[in-house]
Scaffold this motif. Sequence first.
Motif, PDB file in Angstrom:
ATOM      1  N   ASP A 262      91.043 -27.628  34.969  1.00 44.88           N
ATOM      2  CA  ASP A 262      91.952 -27.700  36.123  1.00 44.88           C
ATOM      3  C   ASP A 262      91.396 -28.590  37.225  1.00 44.88           C
ATOM      4  O   ASP A 262      92.156 -29.177  38.006  1.00 44.88           O
ATOM      5  N   ALA A 263      90.055 -28.695  37.267  1.00 46.38           N
ATOM      6  CA  ALA A 263      89.405 -29.554  38.264  1.00 46.38           C
ATOM      7  C   ALA A 263      89.207 -30.982  37.739  1.00 46.38           C
ATOM      8  O   ALA A 263      88.518 -31.773  38.371  1.00 46.38           O
ATOM      9  N   PHE A 264      89.811 -31.277  36.579  1.00 44.74           N
ATOM     10  CA  PHE A 264      89.750 -32.609  35.963  1.00 44.74           C
ATOM     11  C   PHE A 264      88.321 -33.021  35.598  1.00 44.74           C
ATOM     12  O   PHE A 264      87.986 -34.207  35.599  1.00 44.74           O
ATOM     13  N   LEU A 265      87.489 -32.055  35.231  1.00 44.22           N
ATOM     14  CA  LEU A 265      86.107 -32.346  34.860  1.00 44.22           C
ATOM     15  C   LEU A 265      85.974 -32.491  33.345  1.00 44.22           C
ATOM     16  O   LEU A 265      85.099 -31.915  32.720  1.00 44.22           O
ATOM     17  N   TYR A 266      86.857 -33.265  32.756  1.00 44.34           N
ATOM     18  CA  TYR A 266      86.791 -33.464  31.313  1.00 44.34           C
ATOM     19  C   TYR A 266      86.137 -34.803  31.000  1.00 44.34           C
ATOM     20  O   TYR A 266      85.843 -35.592  31.884  1.00 44.34           O
ATOM     21  N   THR A 267      85.902 -35.032  29.720  1.00 46.63           N
ATOM     22  CA  THR A 267      85.099 -36.178  29.293  1.00 46.63           C
ATOM     23  C   THR A 267      85.974 -37.283  28.707  1.00 46.63           C
ATOM     24  O   THR A 267      87.112 -37.052  28.284  1.00 46.63           O
ATOM     25  N   GLU A 292      93.422 -29.172  27.316  1.00 44.50           N
ATOM     26  CA  GLU A 292      92.141 -29.853  27.441  1.00 44.50           C
ATOM     27  C   GLU A 292      91.032 -29.113  26.700  1.00 44.50           C
ATOM     28  O   GLU A 292      90.150 -29.725  26.096  1.00 44.50           O
ATOM     29  N   VAL A 293      91.073 -27.778  26.735  1.00 46.03           N
ATOM     30  CA  VAL A 293      90.096 -26.989  25.985  1.00 46.03           C
ATOM     31  C   VAL A 293      90.215 -27.286  24.485  1.00 46.03           C
ATOM     32  O   VAL A 293      89.211 -27.438  23.785  1.00 46.03           O
ATOM     33  N   LEU A 294      91.427 -27.393  24.001  1.00 52.98           N
ATOM     34  CA  LEU A 294      91.642 -27.621  22.569  1.00 52.98           C
ATOM     35  C   LEU A 294      91.267 -29.033  22.145  1.00 52.98           C
ATOM     36  O   LEU A 294      90.992 -29.278  20.964  1.00 52.98           O
ATOM     37  N   PHE A 295      91.267 -29.992  23.083  1.00 51.26           N
ATOM     38  CA  PHE A 295      90.828 -31.362  22.801  1.00 51.26           C
ATOM     39  C   PHE A 295      89.360 -31.590  23.193  1.00 51.26           C
ATOM     40  O   PHE A 295      88.830 -32.675  22.970  1.00 51.26           O
ATOM     41  N   ASP A 296      88.725 -30.583  23.758  1.00 55.80           N
ATOM     42  CA  ASP A 296      87.374 -30.732  24.284  1.00 55.80           C
ATOM     43  C   ASP A 296      86.351 -30.934  23.168  1.00 55.80           C
ATOM     44  O   ASP A 296      86.323 -30.166  22.199  1.00 55.80           O
ATOM     45  N   PRO A 297      85.496 -31.970  23.259  1.00 55.06           N
ATOM     46  CA  PRO A 297      84.448 -32.150  22.251  1.00 55.06           C
ATOM     47  C   PRO A 297      83.429 -31.027  22.341  1.00 55.06           C
ATOM     48  O   PRO A 297      82.912 -30.731  23.420  1.00 55.06           O
ATOM     49  N   GLN A 298      83.153 -30.392  21.223  1.00 57.42           N
ATOM     50  CA  GLN A 298      82.208 -29.288  21.186  1.00 57.42           C
ATOM     51  C   GLN A 298      80.860 -29.763  20.648  1.00 57.42           C
ATOM     52  O   GLN A 298      80.816 -30.526  19.682  1.00 57.42           O
ATOM     53  N   THR A 299      79.807 -29.308  21.262  1.00 56.04           N
ATOM     54  CA  THR A 299      78.466 -29.496  20.733  1.00 56.04           C
ATOM     55  C   THR A 299      78.024 -28.178  20.115  1.00 56.04           C
ATOM     56  O   THR A 299      78.078 -27.141  20.776  1.00 56.04           O
ATOM     57  N   SER A 300      77.647 -28.226  18.833  1.00 61.07           N
ATOM     58  CA  SER A 300      77.217 -27.021  18.125  1.00 61.07           C
ATOM     59  C   SER A 300      78.272 -25.919  18.210  1.00 61.07           C
ATOM     60  O   SER A 300      77.996 -24.784  18.582  1.00 61.07           O
ATOM     61  N   GLY A 301      79.508 -26.285  17.847  1.00 61.65           N
ATOM     62  CA  GLY A 301      80.608 -25.330  17.864  1.00 61.65           C
ATOM     63  C   GLY A 301      80.591 -24.400  16.664  1.00 61.65           C
ATOM     64  O   GLY A 301      79.695 -24.449  15.813  1.00 61.65           O
ATOM     65  N   GLY A 302      81.600 -23.557  16.597  1.00 65.09           N
ATOM     66  CA  GLY A 302      81.668 -22.564  15.532  1.00 65.09           C
ATOM     67  C   GLY A 302      82.311 -23.085  14.267  1.00 65.09           C
ATOM     68  O   GLY A 302      82.696 -24.250  14.160  1.00 65.09           O
ATOM     69  N   LEU A 303      82.418 -22.204  13.287  1.00 61.21           N
ATOM     70  CA  LEU A 303      83.119 -22.518  12.049  1.00 61.21           C
ATOM     71  C   LEU A 303      84.605 -22.226  12.223  1.00 61.21           C
ATOM     72  O   LEU A 303      84.995 -21.281  12.908  1.00 61.21           O
ATOM     73  N   LEU A 304      85.429 -23.046  11.589  1.00 57.29           N
ATOM     74  CA  LEU A 304      86.867 -22.823  11.509  1.00 57.29           C
ATOM     75  C   LEU A 304      87.182 -22.620  10.039  1.00 57.29           C
ATOM     76  O   LEU A 304      86.989 -23.523   9.224  1.00 57.29           O
ATOM     77  N   LEU A 305      87.626 -21.418   9.691  1.00 54.54           N
ATOM     78  CA  LEU A 305      87.771 -20.994   8.307  1.00 54.54           C
ATOM     79  C   LEU A 305      89.233 -20.750   7.952  1.00 54.54           C
ATOM     80  O   LEU A 305      89.959 -20.125   8.729  1.00 54.54           O
TER      81      LEU A 305
END
Length: 345
Positions: A262-267, A292-305
């Motif tokens: 919401d504060a536009f602090l995305y990458t 934005e959360v769903l497009f957010d690049p994750q570092t060491s994210g979880g598994l999607l099964l």
Amino acid sequence: MSKEDKIVFCTGGGCTAKLGAGVLSRILEKLPRGEKDPDLLVGYDSRDDAAVYRITDDIALVQTVDFFPPMVDDPYTFGQIAATNALSDVYAMGGEVKTALNLVCFPEDMDLNVLGEILRGGAEKVAEAGGSLAGGHSIADSGVKYGLSVTGLVDPHRMYTNDTGMPGDKLVLTKALGVGLLCTANRVSEAAPEEMEAAIRSMTTLNKTAAELSRKYHVHAATDVTGFSFLGHLHEMMGGKLSCIIYADAVPVLPGAEKAADAFLYTAAGQRNRNHTGPFVRFENVSFAMEEVLFDPQTSGGLLLAVDPADAAALEQELRTAGLPASIVGEILPKQEIEITVIDK
């Protein structure tokens, strides 16, 4: 460690440093492929998480490599995160970690104690994974980068690939999203300490437990969620032949991530993800912050099964009992006009 030797935040640290998926696809399509080896069960042409090479009928090698610049200012923590991230690809293929090699880029004029702390963090995570650190390679560079080349083993009859889900499968996500947004917010001192601590706990949690528990159930496909975002890796899972529905209210999100959006602090990487995957997605009643959360690049994210519907609830419960914020976040559908539909009740 002196002030001059402190690792500073990088504008593209962690998995935000990845080249965009669209750029990579155009490059890889032009590479000469040579004669197909029947024992190469998974290669780069499938956009999967790691390569798999069959040695015998019951044993296959899993090979992967990952490294990046720091996204936190503590060298030891950075080493833990980078190693956890690199090891994850073996778990995404259903394999077990066996050996790892360090990959290091380090300035010659920086305090070597910094490097020692990075390597200590990485070595501890390799040991936690049950693997052996077997060596590595280093070069002098203008900036710090660290990661691992990892080898694992998997039964080729039980390995996971990312695009073999089936209509009706439930989609289970094992970690919360939002670490890219929180790292960006932290870089400009806009993340609360407890929010960043939660992000670090997530990034340093191995996917080992999630992978081991998943093997007790009928999992048809798997990937780990990293730099291309939840939606980007989900797009790869659909493989051009399936569609899915995602329930935004069921997706686990780290505290503070939506506030950062919401504060536009995305990458910039998040916007590349939106540009590449957005045309395949339709949002219904979903807030911009959640997009934005769903497009957010994750570092060491979880598994999607992608899990058989008869097993999904039991797997979700067992993962939660193990302390993971796992959730059934959607369902795979037969191919439709819109590949990914995201709705919020």
